[in-house]
Design a protein around this motif. Structure first.
Motif, PDB file in Angstrom:
ATOM      1  N   ARG A  40      -7.658   4.110  -2.655  1.00 11.63           N
ATOM      2  CA  ARG A  40      -6.367   4.634  -3.107  1.00 11.63           C
ATOM      3  C   ARG A  40      -6.324   6.146  -3.002  1.00 11.63           C
ATOM      4  N   ARG A  41      -7.443   6.786  -3.299  1.00 10.60           N
ATOM      5  CA  ARG A  41      -7.488   8.261  -3.261  1.00 10.60           C
ATOM      6  C   ARG A  41      -7.259   8.765  -1.844  1.00 10.60           C
ATOM      7  N   GLN A  77     -10.582   2.633  -6.175  1.00 15.30           N
ATOM      8  CA  GLN A  77     -10.029   3.970  -6.444  1.00 15.30           C
ATOM      9  C   GLN A  77     -10.282   4.907  -5.271  1.00 15.30           C
ATOM     10  N   ASP A  89       7.533   4.858   0.119  1.00 12.57           N
ATOM     11  CA  ASP A  89       6.475   3.891   0.423  1.00 12.57           C
ATOM     12  C   ASP A  89       6.904   2.474   0.062  1.00 12.57           C
ATOM     13  N   ILE A 108       5.062  11.537   3.900  1.00  6.07           N
ATOM     14  CA  ILE A 108       6.006  11.549   2.778  1.00  6.07           C
ATOM     15  C   ILE A 108       7.178  12.467   3.126  1.00  6.07           C
ATOM     16  N   PHE A 142      -5.517   7.265   0.501  1.00  6.24           N
ATOM     17  CA  PHE A 142      -4.096   7.051   0.774  1.00  6.24           C
ATOM     18  C   PHE A 142      -3.249   8.160   0.138  1.00  6.24           C
ATOM     19  N   GLU A 143      -3.564   8.524  -1.095  1.00  4.56           N
ATOM     20  CA  GLU A 143      -2.795   9.550  -1.798  1.00  4.56           C
ATOM     21  C   GLU A 143      -2.980  10.929  -1.168  1.00  4.56           C
ATOM     22  N   MET A 144      -4.210  11.267  -0.791  1.00  2.00           N
ATOM     23  CA  MET A 144      -4.472  12.590  -0.226  1.00  2.00           C
ATOM     24  C   MET A 144      -3.843  12.763   1.157  1.00  2.00           C
ATOM     25  N   GLU A 182      -6.591  19.069  -2.023  1.00  2.00           N
ATOM     26  CA  GLU A 182      -5.392  18.251  -1.887  1.00  2.00           C
ATOM     27  C   GLU A 182      -4.373  18.846  -0.923  1.00  2.00           C
ATOM     28  N   LYS A 238      -1.027  11.668   1.985  1.00  2.00           N
ATOM     29  CA  LYS A 238       0.421  11.851   1.785  1.00  2.00           C
ATOM     30  C   LYS A 238       1.224  11.110   2.860  1.00  2.00           C
TER      31      LYS A 238
END
Length: 334
Positions: free
Chosen positions: A253-254, A250, A326, A283, A256-258, A193, A260
Protein backbone atom coordinates in the motif's frame (compact mmCIF):
# COMPACT_ATOMS: atom_id res chain seq x y z
CA UNK A 1 20.53 37.33 -26.19
CA UNK A 2 21.88 35.83 -22.91
CA UNK A 3 21.23 32.16 -22.25
CA UNK A 4 20.27 32.65 -18.56
CA UNK A 5 21.03 29.04 -17.72
CA UNK A 6 19.33 27.63 -14.63
CA UNK A 7 21.10 25.95 -11.68
CA UNK A 8 19.46 22.67 -12.75
CA UNK A 9 21.05 22.93 -16.19
CA UNK A 10 24.47 23.75 -14.74
CA UNK A 11 24.21 20.77 -12.38
CA UNK A 12 23.34 18.42 -15.26
CA UNK A 13 26.20 19.88 -17.30
CA UNK A 14 28.63 19.24 -14.45
CA UNK A 15 27.46 15.62 -14.23
CA UNK A 16 28.02 15.36 -17.98
CA UNK A 17 31.62 16.56 -17.63
CA UNK A 18 32.25 13.98 -14.91
CA UNK A 19 30.47 11.09 -16.66
CA UNK A 20 32.68 8.09 -17.36
CA UNK A 21 30.47 6.07 -19.75
CA UNK A 22 28.49 6.86 -22.87
CA UNK A 23 25.32 5.72 -21.13
CA UNK A 24 25.89 8.25 -18.35
CA UNK A 25 26.73 11.00 -20.87
CA UNK A 26 23.53 10.27 -22.77
CA UNK A 27 21.41 10.49 -19.63
CA UNK A 28 23.06 13.79 -18.68
CA UNK A 29 22.57 15.28 -22.16
CA UNK A 30 18.92 14.32 -22.16
CA UNK A 31 18.57 15.96 -18.76
CA UNK A 32 20.30 19.11 -20.07
CA UNK A 33 17.88 19.21 -23.00
CA UNK A 34 14.93 18.85 -20.64
CA UNK A 35 15.86 21.72 -18.30
CA UNK A 36 17.53 24.20 -20.67
CA UNK A 37 15.50 27.43 -21.10
CA UNK A 38 13.66 27.48 -24.44
CA UNK A 39 14.33 30.85 -26.08
CA UNK A 40 16.37 32.39 -28.89
CA UNK A 41 19.48 32.76 -26.76
CA UNK A 42 19.78 28.97 -26.34
CA UNK A 43 18.98 27.88 -29.92
CA UNK A 44 22.59 27.00 -30.80
CA UNK A 45 23.13 25.24 -27.47
CA UNK A 46 20.00 23.13 -27.95
CA UNK A 47 21.07 22.23 -31.49
CA UNK A 48 24.51 21.21 -30.18
CA UNK A 49 22.97 19.05 -27.43
CA UNK A 50 20.69 17.34 -29.96
CA UNK A 51 23.71 16.59 -32.15
CA UNK A 52 25.63 15.13 -29.23
CA UNK A 53 22.66 12.98 -28.23
CA UNK A 54 22.33 11.67 -31.77
CA UNK A 55 26.04 10.82 -32.02
CA UNK A 56 26.11 8.98 -28.69
CA UNK A 57 22.99 6.99 -29.58
CA UNK A 58 24.55 6.00 -32.90
CA UNK A 59 27.77 5.01 -31.13
CA UNK A 60 25.92 2.89 -28.58
CA UNK A 61 23.83 1.22 -31.26
CA UNK A 62 26.85 0.41 -33.43
CA UNK A 63 28.65 -0.90 -30.38
CA UNK A 64 25.84 -3.35 -29.64
CA UNK A 65 26.09 -4.71 -33.18
CA UNK A 66 29.88 -4.97 -33.35
CA UNK A 67 30.93 -6.06 -29.86
CA UNK A 68 30.79 -9.57 -28.54
CA UNK A 69 29.27 -11.29 -25.51
CA UNK A 70 30.63 -8.85 -22.91
CA UNK A 71 28.78 -5.95 -24.50
CA UNK A 72 25.58 -7.96 -24.74
CA UNK A 73 25.89 -8.84 -21.05
CA UNK A 74 26.29 -5.18 -20.05
CA UNK A 75 23.32 -4.22 -22.22
CA UNK A 76 21.23 -6.89 -20.50
CA UNK A 77 22.27 -5.84 -17.03
CA UNK A 78 21.63 -2.10 -17.31
CA UNK A 79 18.10 -2.40 -18.69
CA UNK A 80 15.05 -4.31 -17.50
CA UNK A 81 11.96 -3.83 -19.65
CA UNK A 82 9.17 -2.33 -17.59
CA UNK A 83 5.96 -4.22 -16.88
CA UNK A 84 3.01 -3.53 -14.62
CA UNK A 85 1.97 -0.27 -12.97
CA UNK A 86 5.53 0.77 -12.01
CA UNK A 87 9.08 -0.53 -11.75
CA UNK A 88 10.44 -0.57 -8.19
CA UNK A 89 14.20 -0.95 -7.68
CA UNK A 90 15.03 -2.96 -4.54
CA UNK A 91 18.37 -1.93 -3.01
CA UNK A 92 20.13 -2.59 0.24
CA UNK A 93 23.34 -3.55 2.04
CA UNK A 94 24.49 -7.19 1.99
CA UNK A 95 22.27 -9.68 3.87
CA UNK A 96 19.49 -7.17 4.56
CA UNK A 97 16.78 -9.62 3.50
CA UNK A 98 15.71 -7.94 0.26
CA UNK A 99 15.77 -11.18 -1.78
CA UNK A 100 13.68 -12.91 0.89
CA UNK A 101 11.21 -10.03 0.66
CA UNK A 102 10.98 -10.38 -3.13
CA UNK A 103 10.42 -14.12 -2.77
CA UNK A 104 7.62 -13.56 -0.25
CA UNK A 105 5.66 -10.95 -2.21
CA UNK A 106 6.15 -12.34 -5.74
CA UNK A 107 6.20 -16.14 -5.19
CA UNK A 108 9.42 -16.39 -7.18
CA UNK A 109 12.59 -18.22 -6.20
CA UNK A 110 15.58 -15.83 -6.16
CA UNK A 111 18.84 -17.29 -4.92
CA UNK A 112 18.96 -16.81 -1.13
CA UNK A 113 21.77 -17.69 1.28
CA UNK A 114 23.18 -16.66 4.67
CA UNK A 115 26.32 -15.25 3.04
CA UNK A 116 26.50 -11.81 1.37
CA UNK A 117 26.33 -10.97 -2.36
CA UNK A 118 24.11 -13.93 -3.30
CA UNK A 119 22.26 -11.73 -5.81
CA UNK A 120 24.65 -10.92 -8.67
CA UNK A 121 22.35 -9.71 -11.47
CA UNK A 122 19.07 -7.75 -11.56
CA UNK A 123 16.16 -10.11 -10.87
CA UNK A 124 12.72 -8.78 -11.96
CA UNK A 125 9.50 -10.24 -10.54
CA UNK A 126 5.87 -9.13 -10.35
CA UNK A 127 4.19 -8.23 -7.05
CA UNK A 128 0.36 -8.20 -7.10
CA UNK A 129 -1.51 -5.42 -5.32
CA UNK A 130 -5.30 -5.50 -5.56
CA UNK A 131 -6.07 -5.35 -9.31
CA UNK A 132 -2.59 -4.24 -10.47
CA UNK A 133 1.00 -5.46 -10.30
CA UNK A 134 4.28 -3.74 -9.50
CA UNK A 135 7.52 -4.95 -11.04
CA UNK A 136 10.20 -5.39 -8.38
CA UNK A 137 13.83 -5.52 -9.52
CA UNK A 138 16.05 -7.17 -6.92
CA UNK A 139 19.53 -5.67 -7.29
CA UNK A 140 22.92 -6.92 -6.09
CA UNK A 141 23.89 -5.57 -2.65
CA UNK A 142 25.22 -2.03 -2.67
CA UNK A 143 28.77 -1.44 -1.42
CA UNK A 144 31.75 0.61 -2.55
CA UNK A 145 33.67 -2.53 -3.50
CA UNK A 146 30.97 -4.11 -5.66
CA UNK A 147 29.07 -1.19 -7.21
CA UNK A 148 29.19 -1.26 -11.01
CA UNK A 149 28.28 1.38 -13.61
CA UNK A 150 25.41 -0.63 -15.08
CA UNK A 151 23.57 -0.32 -11.75
CA UNK A 152 23.34 3.46 -12.18
CA UNK A 153 21.49 3.19 -15.48
CA UNK A 154 19.04 0.66 -14.11
CA UNK A 155 18.33 2.73 -10.99
CA UNK A 156 17.70 5.82 -13.14
CA UNK A 157 15.17 3.95 -15.24
CA UNK A 158 13.15 2.80 -12.21
CA UNK A 159 10.05 4.63 -11.00
CA UNK A 160 10.86 4.38 -7.29
CA UNK A 161 13.50 3.03 -4.90
CA UNK A 162 13.04 0.74 -1.90
CA UNK A 163 16.03 0.30 0.41
CA UNK A 164 15.86 -2.76 2.68
CA UNK A 165 17.95 -2.71 5.87
CA UNK A 166 18.41 -5.17 8.73
CA UNK A 167 17.08 -3.35 11.78
CA UNK A 168 18.55 -6.00 14.08
CA UNK A 169 22.12 -5.34 12.88
CA UNK A 170 24.43 -3.28 15.08
CA UNK A 171 26.09 -1.75 12.01
CA UNK A 172 22.80 -0.66 10.41
CA UNK A 173 23.66 3.04 10.28
CA UNK A 174 27.12 2.41 8.83
CA UNK A 175 25.82 0.07 6.13
CA UNK A 176 22.92 2.39 5.24
CA UNK A 177 25.23 5.41 5.13
CA UNK A 178 27.50 3.55 2.72
CA UNK A 179 24.56 2.55 0.49
CA UNK A 180 23.29 6.13 0.32
CA UNK A 181 26.77 7.54 -0.32
CA UNK A 182 27.43 5.13 -3.19
CA UNK A 183 24.12 6.06 -4.84
CA UNK A 184 24.75 9.77 -4.29
CA UNK A 185 28.23 9.46 -5.80
CA UNK A 186 26.58 7.90 -8.87
CA UNK A 187 24.72 11.21 -9.38
CA UNK A 188 21.32 10.04 -8.14
CA UNK A 189 19.32 12.11 -5.65
CA UNK A 190 17.09 10.14 -3.28
CA UNK A 191 14.12 11.92 -1.75
CA UNK A 192 11.06 11.10 0.33
CA UNK A 193 7.37 11.55 -0.47
CA UNK A 194 7.79 14.61 -2.68
CA UNK A 195 10.11 15.24 -5.60
CA UNK A 196 11.67 18.75 -5.29
CA UNK A 197 10.48 21.20 -7.95
CA UNK A 198 13.91 21.38 -9.60
CA UNK A 199 13.88 17.60 -10.14
CA UNK A 200 10.35 17.14 -11.48
CA UNK A 201 10.38 14.50 -14.28
CA UNK A 202 14.13 14.02 -13.82
CA UNK A 203 15.74 10.58 -14.02
CA UNK A 204 18.32 11.76 -11.47
CA UNK A 205 15.86 11.97 -8.53
CA UNK A 206 13.88 9.05 -7.10
CA UNK A 207 11.29 8.71 -4.37
CA UNK A 208 12.67 6.35 -1.75
CA UNK A 209 11.10 4.17 0.94
CA UNK A 210 13.24 2.56 3.65
CA UNK A 211 12.09 -0.87 4.86
CA UNK A 212 13.40 -1.79 8.30
CA UNK A 213 13.38 -5.60 8.11
CA UNK A 214 13.49 -8.02 11.09
CA UNK A 215 11.45 -5.64 13.24
CA UNK A 216 10.55 -8.47 15.63
CA UNK A 217 14.09 -9.34 16.67
CA UNK A 218 15.26 -8.77 20.25
CA UNK A 219 17.28 -5.57 19.79
CA UNK A 220 15.30 -4.26 16.82
CA UNK A 221 13.09 -1.69 18.65
CA UNK A 222 16.08 0.28 19.95
CA UNK A 223 17.87 0.26 16.58
CA UNK A 224 14.61 1.15 14.79
CA UNK A 225 14.26 4.21 17.02
CA UNK A 226 17.84 5.25 16.17
CA UNK A 227 17.07 4.78 12.47
CA UNK A 228 14.03 7.04 12.84
CA UNK A 229 16.10 9.70 14.61
CA UNK A 230 18.75 9.78 11.87
CA UNK A 231 16.63 9.32 8.76
CA UNK A 232 12.98 9.79 9.69
CA UNK A 233 12.97 13.40 8.50
CA UNK A 234 14.49 12.44 5.12
CA UNK A 235 12.64 9.28 4.08
CA UNK A 236 9.46 7.42 5.03
CA UNK A 237 10.43 4.36 7.08
CA UNK A 238 8.30 1.24 7.52
CA UNK A 239 9.14 -1.58 9.91
CA UNK A 240 8.52 -5.07 8.48
CA UNK A 241 9.36 -8.68 9.17
CA UNK A 242 9.72 -10.99 6.18
CA UNK A 243 10.05 -14.01 8.48
CA UNK A 244 6.86 -13.20 10.41
CA UNK A 245 5.00 -11.74 7.39
CA UNK A 246 4.51 -8.54 9.31
CA UNK A 247 3.40 -5.26 7.64
CA UNK A 248 3.83 -6.74 4.16
CA UNK A 249 0.44 -5.52 2.94
CA UNK A 250 1.27 -2.08 4.36
CA UNK A 251 4.47 -2.18 2.30
CA UNK A 252 2.46 -2.75 -0.90
CA UNK A 253 0.00 0.00 0.00
CA UNK A 254 2.85 2.38 0.81
CA UNK A 255 4.33 1.96 -2.66
CA UNK A 256 0.95 2.68 -4.24
CA UNK A 257 0.52 5.82 -2.12
CA UNK A 258 4.03 7.16 -2.77
CA UNK A 259 3.70 6.73 -6.53
CA UNK A 260 0.59 8.96 -6.44
CA UNK A 261 -1.25 6.98 -9.07
CA UNK A 262 -4.86 5.95 -9.61
CA UNK A 263 -6.54 2.95 -11.22
CA UNK A 264 -9.28 3.60 -13.76
CA UNK A 265 -11.34 0.76 -15.18
CA UNK A 266 -12.95 0.81 -18.61
CA UNK A 267 -16.18 -0.60 -19.99
CA UNK A 268 -17.83 -0.60 -23.40
CA UNK A 269 -21.49 0.49 -23.69
CA UNK A 270 -23.72 -2.41 -22.71
CA UNK A 271 -20.76 -4.53 -21.55
CA UNK A 272 -19.32 -5.51 -18.17
CA UNK A 273 -16.44 -3.68 -16.51
CA UNK A 274 -12.90 -4.91 -17.25
CA UNK A 275 -11.27 -5.18 -13.82
CA UNK A 276 -8.24 -7.14 -15.04
CA UNK A 277 -6.23 -4.39 -16.74
CA UNK A 278 -6.94 -0.89 -15.36
CA UNK A 279 -5.48 2.27 -16.85
CA UNK A 280 -2.76 3.64 -14.56
CA UNK A 281 -2.75 7.45 -14.33
CA UNK A 282 -1.25 10.10 -12.04
CA UNK A 283 -3.46 11.65 -9.37
CA UNK A 284 -5.34 14.58 -10.92
CA UNK A 285 -5.66 12.95 -14.37
CA UNK A 286 -8.71 13.69 -16.48
CA UNK A 287 -11.00 11.79 -18.86
CA UNK A 288 -8.90 13.12 -21.74
CA UNK A 289 -5.70 11.81 -20.12
CA UNK A 290 -7.30 8.36 -19.86
CA UNK A 291 -8.29 8.48 -23.53
CA UNK A 292 -4.79 9.59 -24.60
CA UNK A 293 -3.28 6.67 -22.69
CA UNK A 294 -5.29 4.35 -24.95
CA UNK A 295 -4.49 6.16 -28.22
CA UNK A 296 -4.05 9.76 -29.31
CA UNK A 297 -6.49 9.37 -32.22
CA UNK A 298 -9.05 7.89 -29.87
CA UNK A 299 -8.79 10.94 -27.62
CA UNK A 300 -9.28 13.32 -30.55
CA UNK A 301 -12.53 11.58 -31.53
CA UNK A 302 -13.89 11.42 -27.98
CA UNK A 303 -17.16 13.33 -27.53
CA UNK A 304 -17.96 12.58 -23.91
CA UNK A 305 -17.72 9.86 -21.29
CA UNK A 306 -19.79 8.29 -18.54
CA UNK A 307 -18.30 7.50 -15.15
CA UNK A 308 -19.16 5.43 -12.13
CA UNK A 309 -17.39 5.76 -8.81
CA UNK A 310 -17.38 7.05 -5.26
CA UNK A 311 -19.17 10.40 -4.98
CA UNK A 312 -20.58 10.18 -8.52
CA UNK A 313 -23.96 9.35 -9.97
CA UNK A 314 -23.99 5.99 -11.73
CA UNK A 315 -23.33 6.63 -15.39
CA UNK A 316 -22.77 10.34 -14.82
CA UNK A 317 -22.05 12.07 -18.14
CA UNK A 318 -18.85 14.13 -17.99
CA UNK A 319 -16.65 16.21 -20.27
CA UNK A 320 -13.06 15.50 -21.31
CA UNK A 321 -11.73 17.76 -18.56
CA UNK A 322 -13.47 15.84 -15.76
CA UNK A 323 -10.99 14.77 -13.06
CA UNK A 324 -10.91 11.07 -12.24
CA UNK A 325 -10.24 9.38 -8.90
CA UNK A 326 -8.93 5.96 -7.92
CA UNK A 327 -11.33 3.13 -8.70
CA UNK A 328 -13.46 5.06 -11.19
CA UNK A 329 -15.14 3.22 -14.06
CA UNK A 330 -15.22 5.04 -17.38
CA UNK A 331 -17.22 4.46 -20.55
CA UNK A 332 -15.98 6.34 -23.61
CA UNK A 333 -18.30 7.64 -26.33
CA UNK A 334 -16.95 8.76 -29.71
Amino acid sequence: MPANLTPQYKEAEERFRNASTDEERLACLEEMMRVIPKHKGTEKMRADIKTRISKIKQKLESGKKSRGGGARRTSYLDHVEKHGAAQIIILGPPNSGKSSLVKLVTNTEPEIADYPFTTRTPMPAMMPFKTIQFQLVDMPPISRETYDGWMTNLIRNGDMIVIVVDVSADDLLESLDETLEVIRDAGIVLTGETIPEEYQNSVFCKKTLILANKIGEENAPDIFQILQEFYGDKFPILGISVLRNRNIEQFKRRIFEMLKIIRVYTKSPGKEVDYKDPIILPIGATVEDAAVSIHKDFAEKLQYAKVWGEGKFDGQRVTNSFQLTDGDIIEFHI
